[in-house]
Each structure stands twice: as structure tokens, then as C-alpha cells.
Design an enzyme around this catalytic site. Structure first.
Site, PDB file in Angstrom:
ATOM      1  N   LEU A 134     -22.424 -70.109  39.573  1.00  0.00           N
ATOM      2  CA  LEU A 134     -23.133 -69.421  38.400  1.00  0.00           C
ATOM      3  C   LEU A 134     -23.442 -69.396  37.538  1.00  0.00           C
ATOM      4  O   LEU A 134     -24.064 -69.644  36.648  1.00  0.00           O
ATOM      5  CB  LEU A 134     -22.184 -67.930  39.550  1.00  0.00           C
ATOM      6  CG  LEU A 134     -22.803 -66.424  38.970  1.00  0.00           C
ATOM      7  CD1 LEU A 134     -24.609 -66.906  39.667  1.00  0.00           C
ATOM      8  CD2 LEU A 134     -22.092 -66.013  39.829  1.00  0.00           C
ATOM      9  N   TRP A 165     -18.034 -73.384  33.027  1.00  0.00           N
ATOM     10  CA  TRP A 165     -16.390 -72.796  33.157  1.00  0.00           C
ATOM     11  C   TRP A 165     -16.449 -72.962  34.671  1.00  0.00           C
ATOM     12  O   TRP A 165     -15.726 -71.766  35.856  1.00  0.00           O
ATOM     13  CB  TRP A 165     -16.208 -71.349  32.782  1.00  0.00           C
ATOM     14  CG  TRP A 165     -16.397 -70.780  31.892  1.00  0.00           C
ATOM     15  CD1 TRP A 165     -16.698 -70.449  31.319  1.00  0.00           C
ATOM     16  CD2 TRP A 165     -15.275 -71.341  30.492  1.00  0.00           C
ATOM     17  NE1 TRP A 165     -16.794 -70.762  29.549  1.00  0.00           N
ATOM     18  CE2 TRP A 165     -15.818 -70.895  29.394  1.00  0.00           C
ATOM     19  CE3 TRP A 165     -13.848 -71.921  30.762  1.00  0.00           C
ATOM     20  CZ2 TRP A 165     -14.618 -70.782  28.506  1.00  0.00           C
ATOM     21  CZ3 TRP A 165     -13.076 -72.420  29.779  1.00  0.00           C
ATOM     22  CH2 TRP A 165     -13.330 -71.682  28.733  1.00  0.00           C
ATOM     23  N   ARG A 246     -12.791 -61.879  44.638  1.00  0.00           N
ATOM     24  CA  ARG A 246     -11.831 -61.012  44.736  1.00  0.00           C
ATOM     25  C   ARG A 246     -11.120 -59.921  45.173  1.00  0.00           C
ATOM     26  O   ARG A 246      -9.853 -60.243  44.537  1.00  0.00           O
ATOM     27  CB  ARG A 246     -12.886 -59.628  43.749  1.00  0.00           C
ATOM     28  CG  ARG A 246     -13.781 -60.657  43.114  1.00  0.00           C
ATOM     29  CD  ARG A 246     -14.895 -59.344  42.020  1.00  0.00           C
ATOM     30  NE  ARG A 246     -15.932 -59.798  41.401  1.00  0.00           N
ATOM     31  CZ  ARG A 246     -16.677 -59.236  41.411  1.00  0.00           C
ATOM     32  NH1 ARG A 246     -17.557 -58.085  42.176  1.00  0.00           N
ATOM     33  NH2 ARG A 246     -17.238 -60.166  40.258  1.00  0.00           N
ATOM     34  N   ARG A 271      22.303 -64.165  31.712  1.00  0.00           N
ATOM     35  CA  ARG A 271      22.419 -64.381  29.859  1.00  0.00           C
ATOM     36  C   ARG A 271      22.590 -63.524  29.957  1.00  0.00           C
ATOM     37  O   ARG A 271      23.069 -62.113  29.766  1.00  0.00           O
ATOM     38  CB  ARG A 271      20.304 -64.084  29.973  1.00  0.00           C
ATOM     39  CG  ARG A 271      20.556 -64.121  28.044  1.00  0.00           C
ATOM     40  CD  ARG A 271      20.735 -65.631  27.417  1.00  0.00           C
ATOM     41  NE  ARG A 271      20.521 -65.623  26.037  1.00  0.00           N
ATOM     42  CZ  ARG A 271      21.164 -66.361  25.247  1.00  0.00           C
ATOM     43  NH1 ARG A 271      21.366 -67.404  26.117  1.00  0.00           N
ATOM     44  NH2 ARG A 271      20.250 -66.499  24.041  1.00  0.00           N
ATOM     45  N   GLU A 366     -14.367 -63.912  38.426  1.00  0.00           N
ATOM     46  CA  GLU A 366     -14.483 -62.937  39.531  1.00  0.00           C
ATOM     47  C   GLU A 366     -14.680 -61.439  38.580  1.00  0.00           C
ATOM     48  O   GLU A 366     -14.205 -60.613  39.612  1.00  0.00           O
ATOM     49  CB  GLU A 366     -13.461 -63.021  40.254  1.00  0.00           C
ATOM     50  CG  GLU A 366     -12.569 -64.099  40.418  1.00  0.00           C
ATOM     51  CD  GLU A 366     -13.864 -65.045  41.390  1.00  0.00           C
ATOM     52  OE1 GLU A 366     -15.092 -64.388  42.133  1.00  0.00           O
ATOM     53  OE2 GLU A 366     -13.452 -66.342  41.104  1.00  0.00           O
ATOM     54  N   GLY A 367     -15.192 -61.553  37.558  1.00  0.00           N
ATOM     55  CA  GLY A 367     -15.427 -59.528  37.045  1.00  0.00           C
ATOM     56  C   GLY A 367     -14.465 -59.314  35.891  1.00  0.00           C
ATOM     57  O   GLY A 367     -12.693 -59.528  36.186  1.00  0.00           O
TER      58      GLY A 367
HETATM   59  C1  LIG Z   1     -10.594 -70.892  34.336  1.00  0.00           C
HETATM   60  C2  LIG Z   1     -11.649 -70.187  34.154  1.00  0.00           C
HETATM   61  C3  LIG Z   1     -12.331 -70.658  35.526  1.00  0.00           C
HETATM   62  C4  LIG Z   1     -13.552 -70.212  36.627  1.00  0.00           C
HETATM   63  N1  LIG Z   1     -14.330 -70.707  37.661  1.00  0.00           N
HETATM   64  C5  LIG Z   1     -15.832 -70.131  37.972  1.00  0.00           C
HETATM   65  C6  LIG Z   1     -16.119 -70.894  38.848  1.00  0.00           C
HETATM   66  O1  LIG Z   1     -15.678 -71.338  40.005  1.00  0.00           O
HETATM   67  N2  LIG Z   1     -17.836 -70.757  39.049  1.00  0.00           N
HETATM   68  C7  LIG Z   1     -17.819 -69.398  37.827  1.00  0.00           C
HETATM   69  O2  LIG Z   1     -19.307 -68.680  38.038  1.00  0.00           O
HETATM   70  N3  LIG Z   1     -17.082 -69.335  36.749  1.00  0.00           N
HETATM   71  C8  LIG Z   1     -16.471 -69.275  36.874  1.00  0.00           C
HETATM   72  N4  LIG Z   1     -15.967 -68.781  35.714  1.00  0.00           N
HETATM   73  C9  LIG Z   1     -16.308 -68.034  34.271  1.00  0.00           C
HETATM   74  C10 LIG Z   1     -16.235 -66.719  34.387  1.00  0.00           C
HETATM   75  O3  LIG Z   1     -16.612 -65.644  35.226  1.00  0.00           O
HETATM   76  C11 LIG Z   1     -16.916 -66.106  33.685  1.00  0.00           C
HETATM   77  O4  LIG Z   1     -15.960 -66.446  32.123  1.00  0.00           O
HETATM   78  C12 LIG Z   1     -16.948 -63.966  33.639  1.00  0.00           C
HETATM   79  O5  LIG Z   1     -17.750 -63.932  34.544  1.00  0.00           O
HETATM   80  C13 LIG Z   1     -16.758 -63.567  32.003  1.00  0.00           C
HETATM   81  O6  LIG Z   1     -17.697 -64.323  31.789  1.00  0.00           O
HETATM   82  P1  LIG Z   1     -17.785 -64.734  29.799  1.00  0.00           P
HETATM   83  O7  LIG Z   1     -16.636 -65.872  29.723  1.00  0.00           O
HETATM   84  O8  LIG Z   1     -19.111 -65.237  29.414  1.00  0.00           O
HETATM   85  O9  LIG Z   1     -17.894 -63.348  28.899  1.00  0.00           O
HETATM   86  P2  LIG Z   1     -18.380 -62.647  28.348  1.00  0.00           P
HETATM   87  O10 LIG Z   1     -19.185 -62.245  30.365  1.00  0.00           O
HETATM   88  O11 LIG Z   1     -19.216 -63.053  27.488  1.00  0.00           O
HETATM   89  O12 LIG Z   1     -17.764 -60.751  28.287  1.00  0.00           O
HETATM   90  C14 LIG Z   1     -16.980 -61.161  26.366  1.00  0.00           C
HETATM   91  C15 LIG Z   1     -16.513 -59.745  26.843  1.00  0.00           C
HETATM   92  O13 LIG Z   1     -16.975 -58.659  26.689  1.00  0.00           O
HETATM   93  C16 LIG Z   1     -17.253 -57.648  28.019  1.00  0.00           C
HETATM   94  N5  LIG Z   1     -18.263 -57.160  28.260  1.00  0.00           N
HETATM   95  C17 LIG Z   1     -19.418 -57.625  28.751  1.00  0.00           C
HETATM   96  N6  LIG Z   1     -20.056 -57.054  29.406  1.00  0.00           N
HETATM   97  C18 LIG Z   1     -20.285 -55.793  29.123  1.00  0.00           C
HETATM   98  C19 LIG Z   1     -20.642 -54.619  29.391  1.00  0.00           C
HETATM   99  N7  LIG Z   1     -21.819 -54.493  29.732  1.00  0.00           N
HETATM  100  N8  LIG Z   1     -19.941 -53.378  28.291  1.00  0.00           N
HETATM  101  C20 LIG Z   1     -18.470 -54.074  28.299  1.00  0.00           C
HETATM  102  N9  LIG Z   1     -17.931 -54.841  27.849  1.00  0.00           N
HETATM  103  C21 LIG Z   1     -18.811 -56.340  28.188  1.00  0.00           C
HETATM  104  C22 LIG Z   1     -16.485 -58.657  28.703  1.00  0.00           C
HETATM  105  O14 LIG Z   1     -15.729 -57.189  29.602  1.00  0.00           O
HETATM  106  C23 LIG Z   1     -15.919 -59.033  28.040  1.00  0.00           C
HETATM  107  O15 LIG Z   1     -14.020 -58.976  27.219  1.00  0.00           O
HETATM  108  C24 LIG Z   1     -13.707 -69.508  35.273  1.00  0.00           C
HETATM  109  C25 LIG Z   1     -14.005 -68.587  34.029  1.00  0.00           C
HETATM  110  C26 LIG Z   1     -12.705 -69.534  33.382  1.00  0.00           C
HETATM  111  C27 LIG Z   1     -11.770 -68.743  31.959  1.00  0.00           C
END
Ligand SMILES: Cc1cc2nc3c(=O)[nH]c(=O)nc-3n(C[C@H](O)[C@H](O)[C@H](O)COP(=O)(O)OP(=O)(O)OC[C@H]3O[C@@H](n4cnc5c(N)ncnc54)[C@H](O)[C@@H]3O)c2cc1C
Length: 387
Positions: A134, A165, A246, A271, A366-367
Site C-alpha cells: 500500500l 517499506w 492494528r 545487579r 499501521e497508522g
Molecule cells: C518496518 C516497516 C514495515 C512496514 N511494512 C509495510 C507493509 O508491509 N505494507 C505497507 O503498505 N506499508 C508498510 N510500512 C509503511 C508504514 O505503514 C508507513 O511508514 C506509515 O504509514 C507512515 O508513513 P510514512 O513513513 O510515509 O510517514 P509520513 O506519512 O511521511 O509521516 C511523517 C510524520 O508526519 C506525521 N503526519 C502525517 N500526516 C499528518 C497529519 N495529517 N497531521 C499531523 N501529522 C501528520 C506522521 O504521524 C509522522 O510523524 C512499513 C513501515 C515500516 C517502518
């Protein structure tokens, strides 16, 4: 001495079957997984192919789904299994969540009878591994902005785009890929040997190292008409799967916290600092007491949400409350435990920093914590604050 489970009489809330499942998964985790997990984490590897059939044999893959070789357990039983797996490592629980709650749930919920019959029994047995694509490089919290496209070409579908990811991505046999079609977001079952599909494992991770994470590239991936999930229409479809995953995290993250706390209590009792055990100092006991209270409250909430889900389902904001609380408190517990272990706490000889680092990912995927705060904020005020 009492454990947190005993302090909060968690067992009194569970049925015999629930306790039995919990013990079986705990035993498997301790005997089969724990002896290797620090090494997997250090080497940044996870033997997904080797372990999947073993996890399948235990009924842990697609555990809460009905039919097609799945165990058909209750949500609470599934949650307890997640907790025990994550007590060993969040990477292992992630593998099981992605296979069962994301990839298999997508097929089970939205697939045709043929798709279900073709993929699910093999996935439940762990002979076929799935992933769930996704997130994109520029769209994580806002997957609705995705750029991956699906267009019709005669009777076929052609997919172009990239995903990032993606857990299990480079070991998967089938990828559930979400793409924007003319009529909105649709889900596709992409066998990973389809020409134009490539998966590259991502390296340099400092978190979830005992888990495989990959980038997916889709370059003119041509699929037959029946590769589309017929019942999946719009963003609500992938979000429906995420809600299931979730829920597993509500329980799972608390397993990591429990493991940190029990390792830390053991450590503090033996310890010695300034000529007496660390556990005998009031400052240490205050930390341990506060962590035990948070862990116990988290477990009570998890079981409560499990019961509600088993009785008829959870509202998205209820899942958000559980995911937010469990991940945030588990991470706080892991970090606090690390302080009690001093320098030893930064090594892989103890599980705490491994768990803390893993929980950084669990807090984000997962959010993110912020996204769940926004879901709750909207539910409480009626005002959407995402934009
Ligand atoms: C180890 C790992 C495994 C994963 N596995 C999968 C998988 O199997 N499949 C898949 O599809 N994805 C996967 N993901 C992706 C994951 O779901 C995303 O990383 C996650 O949804 C956050 O997206 P982003 O990293 O792009 O952060 P961003 O969306 O860029 O967010 C960056 C920051 O901005 C904040 N933010 C975002 N929107 C807002 C808002 N409206 N208001 C205020 N703050 C906000 C966020 O909370 C965060 O602090 C994985 C991630 C990791 C690290």
C-alpha cells in the site's frame, strides 16, 4: 513475587482455550525462536521461508479467518498469539500479521471464490508467502494520494508504480498491490514472478531488523482480468485490512513490553550497585511499579477490545485507541527498562533495546501515533483535522 499478569489477574479473564493457545505459542516462541532472534536481528535477516511452514502448522497464519485451512479462532485468541510472538520480537509478529491480517484478509474479504480457493490454503500452510503493498515513497499516512496506476489493456490489467517499506516483499510469492484505476483504488493479486515486477530488500534499518522489508517496482506488470479483487472498491478496502492488523498490534506491542519488564526485573534483582541489588532501591521500584501499572492497564484494554470484537466488531476509533495506547506505552516501557540495565541495556545480550528499536517501527506502521490521535480527535469532536 507476582508477575504483571498475576497482579491484574489477567488469567481470570481468559477461557481455558485462550490460555492453552497462549501457552502453545509461548512455548514455540521460547524454544524455536528466542535462541536465534538476537542473531537474526544483528545480521538483519529473518528465515521467513523456513519458518512460515512451522507457523502454518501451528495454525498462526490467517488464524482468525474461517475456512480454507485457517484456524478460525476468535479475535482474542489471535491477539494473545500476537502478544506471545511479539514477546520474542516484533519482526516475527509482523511477518504473521502481514501474512494473515493483511494479505490473507484482503483475499478472504474481497477475493472471488476461485482466488480464495487458490491462494488461502497454501498461505495458511505457509507454503506461499504474501505481502501487502500500500505505502509508496511519497504516500504513507495518506495512501489515498498513491501514484501506482492500473489501466485496462483489452481484457488485461497493466500496473505501473512503486511501493516502499513492504514487509515480506522480497520473499513473497504473491503481492497484494493497491493501485489507482479509472474507477478508484483497486486491489490486485500479483504473482511475484510476473514480468515487470521486482522486489529489492531494504537495508540499513535500525529497527525490525529480524524482518524483511522491501521496495516493490511495477513496470508494465500485465495481469489477467481475474487478478483484481472483485469486492475491493476504494480506499476503504485496504483500510479494512489495516484495521485487522492494528488489532493484532494492540496485543502484540504489549508482549514486547512484558518481555522488557521481566528481563529488567530479573536484572535488577541480581545487579548490585552501591552494595545492594538495584531492585531494592526506591527509585528503581518506582519505575518498575509505574511500568507494571501501564502494562496491566494495556492488557486489560486489549482483552476488553478483543471481547468487543468477538461480540460484533470494533469501531475504527476503538482500534485506534488500543493501537495508540499499546505502542506508545510499550515504547515508553522499553526505554525505561533500558535505563535500569545501564550499559548492559544497549547490547543484544538483553532484549530491551532490540524491543525499543522495533517498537519505533510499530509506533509508525499501521497508522502512526499521530494518525491515531487524529482518528480519535475526529471521533471526539466531529472535526476532521487531517488536512
Ligand atoms: C518496518 C516497516 C514495515 C512496514 N511494512 C509495510 C507493509 O508491509 N505494507 C505497507 O503498505 N506499508 C508498510 N510500512 C509503511 C508504514 O505503514 C508507513 O511508514 C506509515 O504509514 C507512515 O508513513 P510514512 O513513513 O510515509 O510517514 P509520513 O506519512 O511521511 O509521516 C511523517 C510524520 O508526519 C506525521 N503526519 C502525517 N500526516 C499528518 C497529519 N495529517 N497531521 C499531523 N501529522 C501528520 C506522521 O504521524 C509522522 O510523524 C512499513 C513501515 C515500516 C517502518
Amino acid at each position: 513475587m507476582v508477575t504483571v499478569d498475576e497482579l491484574f489477574a489477567i488469567d481470570s479473564l481468559l477461557s481455558d482455550t485462550e490460555r492453552e493457545i497462549r501457552e502453545t505459542v509461548r512455548r514455540f516462541g521460547e524454544q524455536r525462536l528466542r535462541p536465534h532472534v538476537a542473531d537474526w536481528f544483528e545480521r538483519g535477516t529473518f528465515p521467513a521461508r523456513e519458518l512460515a511452514p512451522e507457523l502454518g502448522k501451528l495454525g498462526l497464519l490467517g488464524m482468525h479467518l474461517e475456512g480454507y485451512g485457517c484456524a478460525g479462532t476468535t479475535a482474542t485468541e489471535y491477539g494473545l498469539a500476537c502478544l506471545e510472538l511479539e514477546a520474542v520480537d516484533s519482526g516475527i509478529r509482523s511477518m504473521v500479521s502481514v501474512q494473515g491480517s493483511l494479505a490473507m484478509t484482503a483475499i478472504h474479504k474481497y477475493g472471488s471464490p476461485e482466488q480464495r480457493g487458490h491462494w488461502l490454503p497454501e498461505m495458511a500452510a505457509g507454503r506461499v508467502i504474501g505481502c501487502f503493498g500500500l505505502t509508496e515513497p511519497d504516500f504513507g499516512s495518506n495512501p489515498g494520494g498513491m501514484r501506482t496506476r492500473a489501466r485496462r489493456d483489452g481484457a488485461d490489467w497493466v500496473l505501473d508504480g512503486s511501493k516502499m517499506w513492504i514487509t515480506n516483499g522480497s520473499v513473497a510469492d504473491v503481492a497484494v498491490v493497491w493501485a489507482r484505476a479509472e474507477d478508484g483504488i483497486r486491489g490486485f493479486l500479483v504473482p511475484t514472478d510476473t514480468p515487470g515486477f521486482t522486489a529489492r530488500e531494504m537495508h540499513h534499518k535500525l529497527s525490525l531488523r529480524a524482518s524483511i522489508t522491501a521496495e516493490l517496482d511495477l513496470d508494465g506488470v500485465r495481469l489477467p482480468e481475474d487478478a483484481v479483487l472483485p469486492q475491493a472498491r476504494g480506499l476503504a478496502a485496504p483500510l479494512g485490512c489495516l484495521s485487522e492488523a492494528r488489532f493484532g498490534i494492540v496485543f502484540g506491542a504489549l508482549g514486547a513490553a512484558r518481555d522488557c519488564l521481566s528481563a529488567t526485573i530479573d536484572y535488577a534483582r541480581t545487579r548490585e550497585v552501591f552494595d545492594k541489588p538495584l531492585a531494592a532501591y526506591q527509585l528503581t521500584q518506582a519505575k518498575l511499579a509505574d511500568m507494571a501499572v501501564e502494562l496491566g492497564k494495556g492488557e486489560l484494554l486489549a482483552v476488553h477490545l478483543g471481547r468487543l470484537k468477538d461480540r460484533g466488531g470494533l469501531a475504527p476509533e476503538q482500534v485506534s485507541a488500543g493501537k495508540l495506547n499499546s505502542t506508545r506505552e510499550a515504547l515508553a516501557i522499553a526505554r525505561e527498562c533500558r535505563t535500569i540495565l545501564g550499559a548492559n541495556g544497549i547490547t543484544l545480550d538483553y532484549p530491551v533495546l532490540r524491543h525499543a528499536n522495533n517498537l519505533e517501527s510499530v509506533l509508525t506502521y499501521e497508522g502512526t501515533a499521530e494518525v491515531h490521535q487524529l482518528v480519535l480527535g475526529e471521533a471526539l469532536t466531529g472535526a476532521k483535522a487531517f488536512r
